[in-house]
Design an enzyme around this catalytic site. Sequence first.
Site, PDB file in Angstrom:
ATOM      1  N   TYR A  26       0.835  -1.201   0.000  1.00 57.83           N
ATOM      2  CA  TYR A  26       0.000   0.000   0.000  1.00 57.83           C
ATOM      3  C   TYR A  26       0.870   1.252   0.000  1.00 57.83           C
ATOM      4  CZ  TYR A  26      -3.005   3.676   1.949  1.00 57.83           C
ATOM      5  OH  TYR A  26      -3.667   4.871   2.187  1.00 57.83           O
ATOM      6  N   ALA A  27       1.875   1.301   0.855  1.00 61.75           N
ATOM      7  CA  ALA A  27       2.753   2.469   0.934  1.00 61.75           C
ATOM      8  C   ALA A  27       3.448   2.718  -0.398  1.00 61.75           C
ATOM      9  CB  ALA A  27       3.786   2.270   2.048  1.00 61.75           C
TER      10      ALA A  27
END
Length: 263
Positions: A170-171
Site C-alpha cells: 500500500y505504501a
Amino acid sequence: MNTAVTETAHYPSLRGRTAFVTGGSSGIGADIVRALVAQGVRTGFVGLNRAAAQKVQDDCAAIAQQGGGGACLFTSCDVTDVAALQSAIAQTATAFGDIAILINNVANDQRHEFLKTDTAFFDWSVAVNMRPAFFAAQAVVEGMQRLKGGSIINIGSTGWKNKVKGYPAYATTKSAMNGLTRSLARELGAHNIRVNLLTPGWVMTDKQLSQWVDAAGEREIDENQCLPGRIYGADIAQLALFLAASDSRMVTAQEFVVDAGWS
C-alpha cells in the site's frame, strides 16, 4: 459523516460543473461527494457498498433540496476492472456533461506482512490503489480538453512519509501518486488541466475508528500532531474544493498535506 468544520467557503466557479469521484460511497470520498454537491456540482461516484452509497445519495438529495443545486449519480463498480471504471465515467459524462473535476480517491490500506506478501496480493494492491487513478485520468482528458481545462486531484497518504509499518505494498502504491501527479501536470498542462496531490493524515473515518484507532492510536495522534483535535473527511473535502475551483487556477504539480503537522 463526522466533521468539526462549521464554516466553509463557497466557490461560485464550481456551480454547474461535473465531477467524478472514485471510492465515493464511504469515508473521505463520501465527504468529498457531499461537499461537491453542496457547491452545486453534478457528481458521479463509484464504490462497491450499495447500502453506504444509498446513504450518500440520500444525503446529497437533501443537500440539493436545501439549495445546494447539485446532484449525484452512483454506479456500482469494482475499480480493479478498468473497463467498468471507464464505463462509469462515460455514464457520468452522458448524464451530466463533460467531467471538469476528477477526484482519484479510492484506496484500500489492508494490512499485510512484507515477507508474506505474494505477487497476487501485490498486483491487487496496485490494481486498487494506483491503476484506477491512471486510467480514470486518461478517461476524462478528452472531455476536459473540450471544456478548455479541468482539475485532477489525486489523494495520497502520509503513511509512507511517516514510515508506517504493516502495509508496504500500500505504501509503495500511494507514494507512486506523487510521481503520477507531477508527470501528468506536465503532460496535461498545455490543455489547462491542473493535476495536484492532496495527502491526508490519519482521518477519523468509520473504518479507521472501528479497526485501528484504539487507546494507543489516540495517544499516537496526540503525540505526533502539532494541532490538537482530530482530522475528518470534511477537512480533506474542503481543500479538494479549493483545488477544484478556479480560485486555484495557477496551481498544479503540487502536494497539499492535511495531517495537523504530523509529517
